[in-house]
Motif scaffolding. Sequence first.
Motif, mmCIF file in Angstrom:
data_model
loop_
_atom_site.group_PDB
_atom_site.id
_atom_site.type_symbol
_atom_site.label_atom_id
_atom_site.label_comp_id
_atom_site.label_asym_id
_atom_site.label_seq_id
_atom_site.Cartn_x
_atom_site.Cartn_y
_atom_site.Cartn_z
ATOM 1 N N PRO A 221 -8.072 2.621 -3.395
ATOM 2 C CA PRO A 221 -7.667 2.558 -4.801
ATOM 3 C C PRO A 221 -6.189 2.238 -5.010
ATOM 4 O O PRO A 221 -5.835 1.561 -5.974
ATOM 5 N N GLU A 222 -5.325 2.688 -4.091
ATOM 6 C CA GLU A 222 -3.896 2.385 -4.240
ATOM 7 C C GLU A 222 -3.653 0.886 -4.127
ATOM 8 O O GLU A 222 -2.939 0.293 -4.923
ATOM 9 N N LEU A 223 -4.263 0.284 -3.097
ATOM 10 C CA LEU A 223 -4.073 -1.153 -2.913
ATOM 11 C C LEU A 223 -4.754 -1.935 -4.037
ATOM 12 O O LEU A 223 -4.231 -2.941 -4.502
ATOM 13 N N PHE A 224 -5.900 -1.463 -4.499
ATOM 14 C CA PHE A 224 -6.580 -2.129 -5.612
ATOM 15 C C PHE A 224 -5.692 -2.110 -6.858
ATOM 16 O O PHE A 224 -5.551 -3.122 -7.540
ATOM 17 N N ALA B 61 -18.384 -6.383 -3.496
ATOM 18 C CA ALA B 61 -17.053 -6.634 -2.926
ATOM 19 C C ALA B 61 -15.966 -6.065 -3.827
ATOM 20 O O ALA B 61 -15.031 -5.400 -3.355
ATOM 21 N N LYS B 62 -16.085 -6.305 -5.109
ATOM 22 C CA LYS B 62 -15.081 -5.792 -6.043
ATOM 23 C C LYS B 62 -15.130 -4.266 -6.092
ATOM 24 O O LYS B 62 -14.094 -3.595 -6.094
ATOM 25 N N ARG B 63 -16.307 -3.716 -6.114
ATOM 26 C CA ARG B 63 -16.459 -2.265 -6.169
ATOM 27 C C ARG B 63 -15.928 -1.610 -4.903
ATOM 28 O O ARG B 63 -15.270 -0.577 -4.947
ATOM 29 N N ARG B 64 -16.181 -2.232 -3.769
ATOM 30 C CA ARG B 64 -15.683 -1.706 -2.489
ATOM 31 C C ARG B 64 -14.153 -1.730 -2.464
ATOM 32 O O ARG B 64 -13.520 -0.767 -2.048
ATOM 33 N N LYS B 65 -13.566 -2.818 -2.937
ATOM 34 C CA LYS B 65 -12.102 -2.904 -2.975
ATOM 35 C C LYS B 65 -11.515 -1.805 -3.854
ATOM 36 O O LYS B 65 -10.506 -1.204 -3.511
ATOM 37 N N ALA B 66 -12.152 -1.557 -4.965
ATOM 38 C CA ALA B 66 -11.644 -0.542 -5.898
ATOM 39 C C ALA B 66 -11.856 0.860 -5.346
ATOM 40 O O ALA B 66 -10.992 1.727 -5.503
ATOM 41 N N GLY B 67 -12.979 1.101 -4.693
ATOM 42 C CA GLY B 67 -13.301 2.447 -4.240
ATOM 43 C C GLY B 67 -12.728 2.813 -2.884
ATOM 44 O O GLY B 67 -12.323 3.955 -2.669
ATOM 45 N N ASP B 68 -12.664 1.852 -1.959
ATOM 46 C CA ASP B 68 -12.217 2.159 -0.598
ATOM 47 C C ASP B 68 -10.706 2.312 -0.485
ATOM 48 O O ASP B 68 -10.225 3.031 0.384
ATOM 49 N N ARG C 281 0.843 -1.202 0.000
ATOM 50 C CA ARG C 281 0.000 0.000 0.000
ATOM 51 C C ARG C 281 0.883 1.259 0.000
ATOM 52 O O ARG C 281 0.612 2.216 -0.704
ATOM 53 N N ARG C 282 1.944 1.242 0.789
ATOM 54 C CA ARG C 282 2.820 2.403 0.907
ATOM 55 C C ARG C 282 3.729 2.600 -0.302
ATOM 56 O O ARG C 282 3.907 3.712 -0.769
ATOM 57 N N HIS C 283 4.321 1.506 -0.788
ATOM 58 C CA HIS C 283 5.364 1.617 -1.813
ATOM 59 C C HIS C 283 4.928 1.209 -3.217
ATOM 60 O O HIS C 283 5.614 1.540 -4.176
ATOM 61 N N GLY C 284 3.825 0.458 -3.326
ATOM 62 C CA GLY C 284 3.411 -0.053 -4.634
ATOM 63 C C GLY C 284 4.209 -1.293 -4.993
ATOM 64 O O GLY C 284 5.252 -1.577 -4.400
ATOM 65 N N PRO C 285 3.731 -2.051 -5.971
ATOM 66 C CA PRO C 285 4.367 -3.337 -6.293
ATOM 67 C C PRO C 285 5.760 -3.201 -6.904
ATOM 68 O O PRO C 285 6.595 -4.086 -6.750
ATOM 69 N N ALA C 286 6.036 -2.096 -7.578
ATOM 70 C CA ALA C 286 7.338 -1.945 -8.237
ATOM 71 C C ALA C 286 8.457 -1.690 -7.232
ATOM 72 O O ALA C 286 9.590 -2.115 -7.456
#
Length: 196
Positions: A104-107, A95-102, A22-27
């Motif tokens: 967004p960085e982690l999604f 569930a998918k919409r909540r993950k994307a909206g709540d 969440r903090r650094h992103g996957p890269a």
Amino acid sequence: MAPTSETLTAERILEATEEVLRRHGPAKATVVDVARALGVSHGSVYRHFRTKAALREAVTKRWLDRTSAALSGIVAEDRDPEGRLRDWLRTLFEAKRRKAGDDPELFATYTVLTDENGTAVGEHLADLTVQLTRIVRAGAEAGTFATTDPEATARAVFHATGRFHDPCHAREWERPGVEEEFTAVVDLLVRGLRGR
């Protein structure tokens, strides 16, 4: 590094990995970052997950399994299959919409991770299809749904509703009218399953 007072478990590592992602992103997220967040050596993390790829796959699987678990309760309910089907599709969409909206960085991070972790995604999709098949089969056995092949029908329903659960459509999930579009698709599918 100072030893932690808690026992290092795979679950604690996965929780820390999620925060690091969440903090650094996957890269930019590394195993060293995860170890630092836990106050342990990176070797301690590698004792639980042999490679960075294994850690990333495990955290992806954990994320996907949360959705599967929420849906499995609906599958197990003892009530009419049509209602269960509608609720299962609605819960998946929400569930998918909540993950994307709540979060967004982690999604966005998980979207990258799911692209690189075909095994976890494949298992998740297979699990969802099995759940949906159980509902469709119950409907066929009750005479509610007109199908001779519940598995093929479940796959068709899953694909027909993809716009409401496939992450590639996430930007559309907050558009005005998406709820009405979702309901119209589900109503159409249910009418088709009823054979009338």
